[in-house]
Structures are given as structure tokens and as C-alpha cells.
Scaffold this motif. Sequence first.
Motif, mmCIF file in Angstrom:
data_model
loop_
_atom_site.group_PDB
_atom_site.id
_atom_site.type_symbol
_atom_site.label_atom_id
_atom_site.label_comp_id
_atom_site.label_asym_id
_atom_site.label_seq_id
_atom_site.Cartn_x
_atom_site.Cartn_y
_atom_site.Cartn_z
ATOM 1 N N TRP A 1 -7.114 -1.764 0.102
ATOM 2 C CA TRP A 1 -6.993 -0.751 0.534
ATOM 3 C C TRP A 1 -6.295 0.643 1.023
ATOM 4 C CZ3 TRP A 1 -9.653 -5.220 2.924
ATOM 5 C CH2 TRP A 1 -10.849 -4.820 2.420
ATOM 6 N N THR B 1 0.805 -1.033 0.233
ATOM 7 C CA THR B 1 0.032 -0.313 -0.258
ATOM 8 C C THR B 1 1.174 1.191 -0.089
ATOM 9 O OG1 THR B 1 -0.098 -0.353 2.296
ATOM 10 C CG2 THR B 1 -1.488 -0.923 1.123
ATOM 11 N N ARG C 1 -9.183 3.816 0.510
ATOM 12 C CA ARG C 1 -10.638 3.151 -0.931
ATOM 13 C C ARG C 1 -9.906 2.123 -0.974
ATOM 14 N NH1 ARG C 1 -12.847 7.340 -2.621
ATOM 15 N NH2 ARG C 1 -12.833 9.393 -2.189
ATOM 16 N N ARG C 2 -10.761 0.346 -1.477
ATOM 17 C CA ARG C 2 -10.000 -0.546 -2.212
ATOM 18 C C ARG C 2 -9.806 -0.088 -3.007
ATOM 19 N NH1 ARG C 2 -13.685 -5.770 -0.208
ATOM 20 N NH2 ARG C 2 -11.634 -7.415 -0.817
#
Length: 388
Positions: free
Chosen positions: A379, A95, A383-384
Motif C-alpha cells: 500500500w 513504497t 492505496r493498495r
Amino acid sequence: MATMPSFALAGARLFDGDAWHDDAALLIEGGTVAGIVAKADVPDDMEVRDLDGGILAPGFIDLQVNGGGGVMLNDRPDVETIRTICSAHAPFGTTALLPTLITDTPQITAAAIQAGQEAAEQGVPGFLGLHLEGPHLSIARKGAHDPKLIRPMTDADQAALIAARGTMSVLLTTVAPESVDPQQVAALADAGVVVSLGHSDAGYATAGAYADAGAGVVTHLFNAMSQIGNREPGLAGAAIDDSRLFAGLIADGIHVHPSTMEIALGAKAGPGHIFLVTDAMATIGTDMTSFTLNGRTIHRKDGSLRLEDGTLAGADLDMISAVKFVSRLRGCDLAEALRMASLYPAEAVGQAGRLGRLKEGYVANIVALSDALDVKGVWIDGRRVFGG
């Protein structure tokens, strides 16, 4: 700008970066973690998304990513390449990452810095900053770096790095004491540049002196560096013994023997930690069998990437595979493997106050895993970006 979603994730065992929580829900508001509560205590007006088992953990942070999605930062140093690299690594749980420039010309280096500035300005999902691996390295420990492009650091180089640091959250540079002096390291560190030692034959005492000057990381432990000997611990020994130094580890079972990993993890003096990196190349997320770097062909075969002469050239590795690998090592449980992929890299680059944990006020960078540690959802900023 679309409204940031607010919701709760429940139905999975939750690891917050420090401890496990059962029968709990993770609250997300406006792109940040709002807290962890019992599932029964989720506010009535908040949407609950049930994950139907598995594990929720902090999103992975990769501080050494040369490429992905079929592209290399070296080949096309622009913001779209950075966007492609970040997108390619997200399905593997990453991420936040540092697109990494392998030793190149001053022109390519300047273009990469400009691309990093633009990526920061545009808020590219997953972009944390840049890692400039070289060109100020040791030719004797060049690895896959082009020796024709390796050179000492000049005052202009130092000034460019300091200027670049002011435009992005993280700027990490790998240097060798053979090409950079302690005063330059001190100036970079004082300006907020994360200085990592690597591709070097420096001895234990020299590594300590550079840590005194402000170096805080060692690049890909055991690879392209002086090794531990009976009378000279080398840079590898300093990385393990010096509590100030964090160290990246390529956990693919090819770059470092599993037993060597176990020895290092058991011996590492803290608060510095060993963290996971992929050293990934363009191949991640693709079926490509070869690509080029600085005009040289790199072949993908049997889980490794090599030059024609057999020299390892980066890794064919993603973060969830690295997590799985180290979680099976002696003395390294799943919680520690997850920390090595999230909390420890955040600490290494001064981001542990906002990344690497799932706690109130932290960025909602999250990975959902199955019990078999396959990635089910990801995420970024709440936000996915991967998963149904």
C-alpha cells in the motif's frame, strides 16, 4: 479526487518500526495511519481486511534506484520514466524511492531535475525525490561512471542543486571531496540537500571534515571508496566509526562479502545507521539480459550486472531480496532487517517523522509479507498497489 479509503488491516503480526504487536489491527484513514488497536477494538463502522497470517511492516524506502521496468533514468529522464521505475519496484515492497541519475551530461542532469519536479507536482506514487549520483566524483574511484563526464562542482552546479531542492521532498547528491569543497557541501546542506560521500579515495580525516561541513550519508558502503587499512581507516572506516554518518549497503552478497557486512553492522557507531539500497538498474521486473548506460553495454548474468571488463555496474537486486539476505546475517534479526529497509533510510534523509514507521500520523506506506518474507501486498498512501 477519489475519496481516500478508511479500513483496518488485521490477521498478521504487526511490526510498527520499533516493536512487534500480536492480535492487533492497523487502522488506516485518509492515507495515513490512524493507530494500532487490539483486533477486538476496531471501530464497528470500519472495514476489516483480514490478511490471514504473515507480517505487516512499514513500506520499504530505497534511496538509490537507477532504473526498473526496463528503463533507466539516464536514458529517458522524464516523469513517465520515474512513474515506470516506481511501479516496477512496488511489487518488491518499495513504497518510496529516489530515482537515481548516474553521472551524465549537464543537459541530462537538468532534464532529470525537471522530471523530478514534475513527478513531485503530479504526486507520482512512490516518488520521494531524486538522487544525483555524480558527476562530482573521483575518477580514481569511478566504478561504472563514465570518466569523461566526471567534473568538479561549479557555482552554477551548486545553485542548480539548491534550486532543485525547493521543488521536492528529498534531493540527495553523491559527491567526492576530490571534486567538491567543504564550503560547497555546507551551502548544500544548509539548503536542505542531503549530501552523501562516495566514489572517493578520501581518507578518514577528510571524511570527518566533510561530515563537519554537513555531509550525512555515505553511498554504497565499501564500494568505490577507500578501504579500511591498519593505519588509514579510509572512507569506509569513517562511515562505520563516525556516528553522524548513515551509510547505504548493497546486500546482494556480490558487492560486499557477508562477513564484511556482519563486521560493519556490529561496529557501526550511532545514531547514524547502515541502511539497505538496491542500486537497481533497468532489469528489475523484467527478463532482459543486457542494456546500455552512456553508450556502454551492461550484461546481466549470475545475479550481477557488469560492463564488458567485469566492472560491477549497479545491482540486479530488489528490496525484499536485500531484506531476506541481511535477516540471515549473524547479529541481525528480522526487526533490524526491516528497519534497515524503512526506518533508517527515512532517518538518513530527514523523513523519519512521516515515513518508516506504522504509527499514528505516519503515511500509510505498508508491506504485507508471508512468513517466508515473500511480498503479499503493498500500500502507498493507503492505496493498495500490489497484491490481490
